[in-house]
Design an enzyme around this catalytic site. Structure first.
Site, PDB file in Angstrom:
ATOM      1  N   ARG A  90      42.977  70.546  59.453  1.00 38.37           N
ATOM      2  CA  ARG A  90      43.964  69.490  59.234  1.00 38.37           C
ATOM      3  C   ARG A  90      44.379  68.861  60.569  1.00 38.37           C
ATOM      4  O   ARG A  90      44.545  67.630  60.660  1.00 38.37           O
ATOM      5  CB  ARG A  90      45.188  70.057  58.518  1.00 38.37           C
ATOM      6  CG  ARG A  90      46.292  69.029  58.332  1.00 38.37           C
ATOM      7  CD  ARG A  90      47.484  69.592  57.593  1.00 38.37           C
ATOM      8  NE  ARG A  90      48.524  68.566  57.443  1.00 38.37           N
ATOM      9  CZ  ARG A  90      49.616  68.720  56.689  1.00 38.37           C
ATOM     10  NH1 ARG A  90      49.811  69.839  56.021  1.00 38.37           N
ATOM     11  NH2 ARG A  90      50.502  67.750  56.611  1.00 38.37           N
ATOM     12  N   CYS A 164      50.018  66.099  41.183  1.00 38.15           N
ATOM     13  CA  CYS A 164      50.657  65.762  42.452  1.00 38.15           C
ATOM     14  C   CYS A 164      52.167  65.827  42.245  1.00 38.15           C
ATOM     15  O   CYS A 164      52.656  65.639  41.126  1.00 38.15           O
ATOM     16  CB  CYS A 164      50.240  64.358  42.886  1.00 38.15           C
ATOM     17  SG  CYS A 164      50.919  63.825  44.472  1.00 38.15           S
ATOM     18  N   TYR A 244      53.221  57.225  50.593  1.00 37.79           N
ATOM     19  CA  TYR A 244      51.890  57.099  51.188  1.00 37.79           C
ATOM     20  C   TYR A 244      51.495  55.639  51.391  1.00 37.79           C
ATOM     21  O   TYR A 244      50.589  55.347  52.172  1.00 37.79           O
ATOM     22  CB  TYR A 244      50.837  57.792  50.316  1.00 37.79           C
ATOM     23  CG  TYR A 244      50.880  59.297  50.413  1.00 37.79           C
ATOM     24  CD1 TYR A 244      50.181  59.971  51.410  1.00 37.79           C
ATOM     25  CD2 TYR A 244      51.635  60.051  49.519  1.00 37.79           C
ATOM     26  CE1 TYR A 244      50.222  61.350  51.508  1.00 37.79           C
ATOM     27  CE2 TYR A 244      51.688  61.432  49.613  1.00 37.79           C
ATOM     28  CZ  TYR A 244      50.980  62.077  50.611  1.00 37.79           C
ATOM     29  OH  TYR A 244      51.035  63.431  50.705  1.00 37.79           O
TER      30      TYR A 244
END
Length: 421
Positions: A90, A164, A244
């Site tokens: 990551r 999600c 996002y």
């Protein structure tokens, strides 16, 4: 009922365990198996999980193992929350794209593609083993990038639904602002995973009155601050985008910020070290407050609700999930995976009808769907050219020079995880 959590050694897991314990009437788990190759982490998380169950009076059995086949044998549902390459991968996903002036993020852009390439083959192997163990088992995917991973699972014929926590997080946020119970808030939530908009906020049910204009008028500043987007933008949209969307709506601003501060991966890695030390304390028998900063808020409640509905329990009949489009959004292919409210039951998730989508959102959805199709092709078949095509198609990349450079960087940083690299 037997449930298995793949990636059970994650520091997220106590959040999930807390939900299973609190909501045992909704989802009566008799055996919960945590499977993870990292034995040291698994021992710490498993110990805390058992103490949480004991504290809350849950008499279910918690098993820890590194044997995947034994873990999924006889499981009614399998939850996927794995991270191939761990936080080290990551960290790379969030940093090398910045060399090209592109957003470094673990689920979208070039970093998100890298994660998909590492993850899809591993998830498909796990899913095949689940199918051999129990063809009727449900797979609930929380592994990012959820849209691409879920599409891979569904296209391979697996009984899978993607999940999600963005929608449930916004539902809880809006309920608090409006002074109502979360169950009374229903979202017209439309888009792809991590590319969604709330186009209406309804009270009382899916057909209830839309209070989004009131929400923005009275609480627009608070909502905008949470999203880190300008209040006037929300007013002009007349909708609430996922946080996002900031990567798209303020790309250059975000890149500038990311270049001047520690990566989120570095912050999470330090947080995980602290959490694991806490988990090792035999006196700790509840999820620590620090876990709320780790991310994944309300994941446990969403996961319990979804698993219960799929397994014929007391889960809510309407939930926001990731599943095949099947004509719901006519401007996308039927096998695109979309994130919308759906009717959920023993046969899976069926998207509810969606109102006409503003071209401002539909265009970006279509663009990212095309990228996801190319990304999945690259994940399944490999090859530098397929990676380049996916990057060139992504709206956060889009220029051939960047796509060439990012392809080289992606392959260099992920060679150990790519069979063809």
């Amino acid at each position: 009922m037997k449930l298995t959590v793949v990636g059970g050694g994650s520091t997220y897991t106590p959040e999930l365990i807390d939900g299973f314990a609190r909501l045992r009437d909704t989802l009566p788990v008799r055996e919960l198996v945590l499977v993870d190759p990292a034995a040291d982490r698994l021992d710490l998380v498993g110990g805390l999980a058992r103490r949480i169950f004991a504290r809350q009076g849950h008499d279910g059995r918690i098993v820890t193992t590194s044997d995947l086949d034994a873990a999924v044998d006889g499981a009614d549902a399998v939850l996927l929350q794995l991270r191939v390459g761990g936080q080290a991968a990551r960290q790379q996903d969030e940093t090398w794209p910045l060399e090209c002036g592109c957003v470094g993020q673990e689920t979208t852009g070039a970093g998100g593609l890298a994660k998909a390439l590492r993850t899809v083959p591993v998830v498909l192997d796990i899913a095949e083993r689940v199918r051999r163990a129990n063809p009727d088992a449900w797979i609930i995917d929380f592994t990012n990038p959820v849209g691409i991973v879920t599409r891979a699972l569904l296209r391979a014929g697996h009984r899978a639904v993607g999940l999600c926590n963005v929608a449930i997080g916004l539902q809880r946020k809006f309920a608090g602002l409006l002074g109502v119970a979360p169950a009374d808030v229903h979202l017209d939530h439309v888009g792809l995973n991590h590319l969604t908009w709330e186009t209406a906020v309804r009270l009382g049910g899916p057909e209830g009155a839309d209070v989004l204009p009131r929400l923005l008028a009275e609480h627009g500043d608070a909502v905008a601050a949470d999203l880190r987007l300008p209040r006037p933008l929300l007013d002009r949209l007349g909708a609430v985008p996922s946080y996002y969307l900031r990567y798209y709506y303020a790309h250059d601003e975000v890149v500038g910020e990311l270049r001047t501060k520690p990566s989120r991966a570095a912050e999470v890695a330090e947080m995980e070290r602290q959490l694991l030390r806490m988990y090792g304390d035999p006196a700790l028998d509840e999820k620590p407050a620090l876990l709320a900063e780790r991310g994944g808020a309300y994941y446990s409640e969403a996961a319990v609700d979804l698993a219960a509905a799929l397994l014929g329990g007391a889960g809510s009949p309407y939930q926001v999930v990731n599943t095949f489009n099947r004509g719901t959004l006519p401007f996308l292919p039927d096998d695109a995976v979309i994130e919308v409210p759906a009717a959920v039951g023993g046969k899976g998730a069926a998207p509810l009808p969606v109102a006409d989508v503003d071209p401002l959102y539909a265009g970006l959805m279509a663009n990212v769907t095309a990228y996801e199709d190319l990304a999945l092709d690259a994940a399944l078949r490999g090859g530098r050219d397929r990676v380049f095509r996916a990057l060139l198609a992504h709206p956060l990349v889009g220029q051939y020079g960047y796509a060439e450079q990012l392809t080289d960087l992606l392959v260099a940083h992920n060679r150990e995880h790519l069979a063809w690299g």
